[in-house]
Design an enzyme around this catalytic site. Structure first.
Site, PDB file in Angstrom:
ATOM      1  N   TYR A  12      68.055   9.490  -2.517  1.00  0.00           N
ATOM      2  CA  TYR A  12      68.602   8.149  -2.316  1.00  0.00           C
ATOM      3  C   TYR A  12      70.062   8.134  -1.879  1.00  0.00           C
ATOM      4  O   TYR A  12      70.666   7.078  -1.758  1.00  0.00           O
ATOM      5  CB  TYR A  12      68.412   7.308  -3.584  1.00  0.00           C
ATOM      6  CG  TYR A  12      66.958   6.971  -3.887  1.00  0.00           C
ATOM      7  CD1 TYR A  12      65.925   7.515  -3.142  1.00  0.00           C
ATOM      8  CD2 TYR A  12      66.635   6.107  -4.918  1.00  0.00           C
ATOM      9  CE1 TYR A  12      64.607   7.221  -3.436  1.00  0.00           C
ATOM     10  CE2 TYR A  12      65.316   5.796  -5.218  1.00  0.00           C
ATOM     11  CZ  TYR A  12      64.305   6.359  -4.472  1.00  0.00           C
ATOM     12  OH  TYR A  12      63.001   6.054  -4.767  1.00  0.00           O
TER      13      TYR A  12
ATOM     14  N   LYS B 120      59.947  19.053  -9.765  1.00  0.00           N
ATOM     15  CA  LYS B 120      58.976  19.627  -8.835  1.00  0.00           C
ATOM     16  C   LYS B 120      59.527  20.973  -8.371  1.00  0.00           C
ATOM     17  O   LYS B 120      59.591  21.267  -7.166  1.00  0.00           O
ATOM     18  CB  LYS B 120      58.747  18.650  -7.663  1.00  0.00           C
ATOM     19  CG  LYS B 120      57.575  18.999  -6.781  1.00  0.00           C
ATOM     20  CD  LYS B 120      56.222  18.705  -7.396  1.00  0.00           C
ATOM     21  CE  LYS B 120      55.098  19.122  -6.476  1.00  0.00           C
ATOM     22  NZ  LYS B 120      53.751  18.953  -7.073  1.00  0.00           N
TER      23      LYS B 120
ATOM     24  N   ASP C 241      54.011  15.282 -10.830  1.00  0.00           N
ATOM     25  CA  ASP C 241      52.687  14.687 -10.566  1.00  0.00           C
ATOM     26  C   ASP C 241      51.825  14.708 -11.823  1.00  0.00           C
ATOM     27  O   ASP C 241      51.136  13.726 -12.139  1.00  0.00           O
ATOM     28  CB  ASP C 241      51.984  15.364  -9.376  1.00  0.00           C
ATOM     29  CG  ASP C 241      52.185  16.865  -9.323  1.00  0.00           C
ATOM     30  OD1 ASP C 241      52.998  17.386 -10.107  1.00  0.00           O
ATOM     31  OD2 ASP C 241      51.527  17.521  -8.501  1.00  0.00           O
TER      32      ASP C 241
END
Ligand code: NAI
Ligand code: MG
Length: 344
Positions: free
Chosen positions: A123, A175, A209
């Site tokens: 972002y 991740k 996830d």
């Protein structure tokens, strides 16, 4: 001691839910004085500036602000004011408590907190197109920025929050299996910070996830979740969905020098001016603000009154299946607060 807080009603349904919130805080005897300031499209129309200097100066002075939703024009026009405020005051923590207030949802007694890094990750907006032959947009590239400094302060905040609020576990989501540098650094720094809290707060690390799935299967296994910016953004809304949606979700943006509290929904232009906006998120945001100002007892009284009203049908707005208005909802909460004469 009375504290002065910058109050920004904002756009669309903002002024209506702000008025409801003011009435509730007054009935609860919250020791707050407001310094009303403008921001958003409404400020733009009045004075030509979406984020006037006077508003920034007020937040600088009082260091705490309660803000309604601000309309951000899509595609063109000024950049998101929420992002501008986060940047200006380096509000690096986005705190989203997720708690069941209204029974009868998918799960009972959900109670977790998401601590999201608010200034880095994808972002930061470092992105561009790369043209090839006659296609100017053949490739688009974004930079995911993770700094040791940024990762460390957000994970530390999560652990300190856990200690201060009697929470037992911090789950770091990442991740790092795929993004070995950016996510790998976030995880590595997180493990280092976690060591300092060993024996006081349990550390848990999970892949994003799998976490998203586990959150839906059994939210009770989470306590405090800490994450980089985008994963936290997605998990925050997912978690809000577990307790009835954005209408019940308050958020806080916190930095060293200032803190900004807000409902997480937007200005709801489709219902603005109709008097039917649900003031709940705004009121719960003001409770987070009261917690921050060490007025947790007043905040708890308000939460319990809101919970009481939500268990009934009286006064509720149409989004909750009621036939009430913003005002009748606020009135029902005020009535409960006034009935409950326990000293603050
Ligand atoms: P939105 O959250 O304003 O509305 C989505 C849907 O939820 C609409 O159907 C709306 O009527 C409903 N809704 C939202 N809050 C409600 C409430 N308190 N009571 C009853 N119903 C409610 O999201 P949308 O339409 O995507 O955005 C509208 C504007 O708000 C945009 O300009 C957007 O940029 C801005 N926005 C501002 C935020 C902020 O200031 N923190 C956050 C999200 C959006
Ligand atoms: Mg979001």
């Amino acid at each position: 001691m009375t504290r002065t807080v910058t109050l920004i009603p904002g756009d669309g349904i903002g002024p209506a839910i702000t008025e409801a919130c003011e009435a509730v805080l007054e009935a609860a005897g919250a020791p707050i004085e407001w310094d009303r300031q403008k921001a958003g499209t409404s400020a733009m129309e009045e004075g030509g500036e979406p984020l006037p200097d006077a508003t920034l100066a007020s937040i600088e002075q009082h260091r705490v602000a309660l803000k309604g939703p601000l309309t951000t024009p899509l595609g063109e026009g000024f950049r998101s004011l929420n992002v501008a405020l986060r940047k200006h005051f380096d509000l690096y923590v986005n705190l989203r408590p997720v708690k069941t207030l209204r029974p009868g949802g998918r799960y009972e007694d959900v109670d977790l907190v998401i601590v999201r890094e608010n200034t880095e990750g994808l972002y930061v907006g470092i992105e561009h197109f790369i043209g090839m032959e006659d296609d100017p947009k053949a490739v688009a590239e974004s930079v995911m920025l993770v700094t040791r400094f940024g990762a460390e302060r957000i994970v530390r905040y999560a652990f300190e929050y856990a200690l201060a609020h009697d929470r037992e576990m911090v789950t770091l989501v990442h991740k790092a299996n795929i993004l070995k540098c950016t996510q790998g650094l976030f995880l590595e720094v997180g493990r280092g910070v976690a060591e300092e809290y060993e024996g006081r707060v349990t550390f848990d690390e999970r892949i994003i996830d799998a976490t998203a799935m586990q959150l839906v299967l059994d939210p009770h296994q989470f306590d405090v979740i800490v994450s980089e910016n985008m994963f936290g953004d997605i998990l925050s809304d997912e978690a809000a969905g577990l307790v009835g949606g954005l209408g019940f979700a308050p958020g806080a943006n916190i930095g060293e020098d200032a803190a900004l509290f807000e409902p997480v929904h937007g200005s709801a232009p489709d219902i603005a001016g109709k008097g039917i906006a649900n003031p709940c998120s705004m009121i719960l945001a003001s409770c987070l603000m009261l917690d921050h100002l060490h007025e947790g007892e007043v905040a708890e009284r308000i939460r319990s009154a809101v919970g009481g009203v939500l268990r009934g049908v009286e006064g509720l707005t149409p989004d909750l299946g009621g036939t009430g208005t913003t005002q009748s909802f606020a009135r029902a909460i005020v009535d409960r607060l006034e009935r409950d004469d326990s000293p603050v």
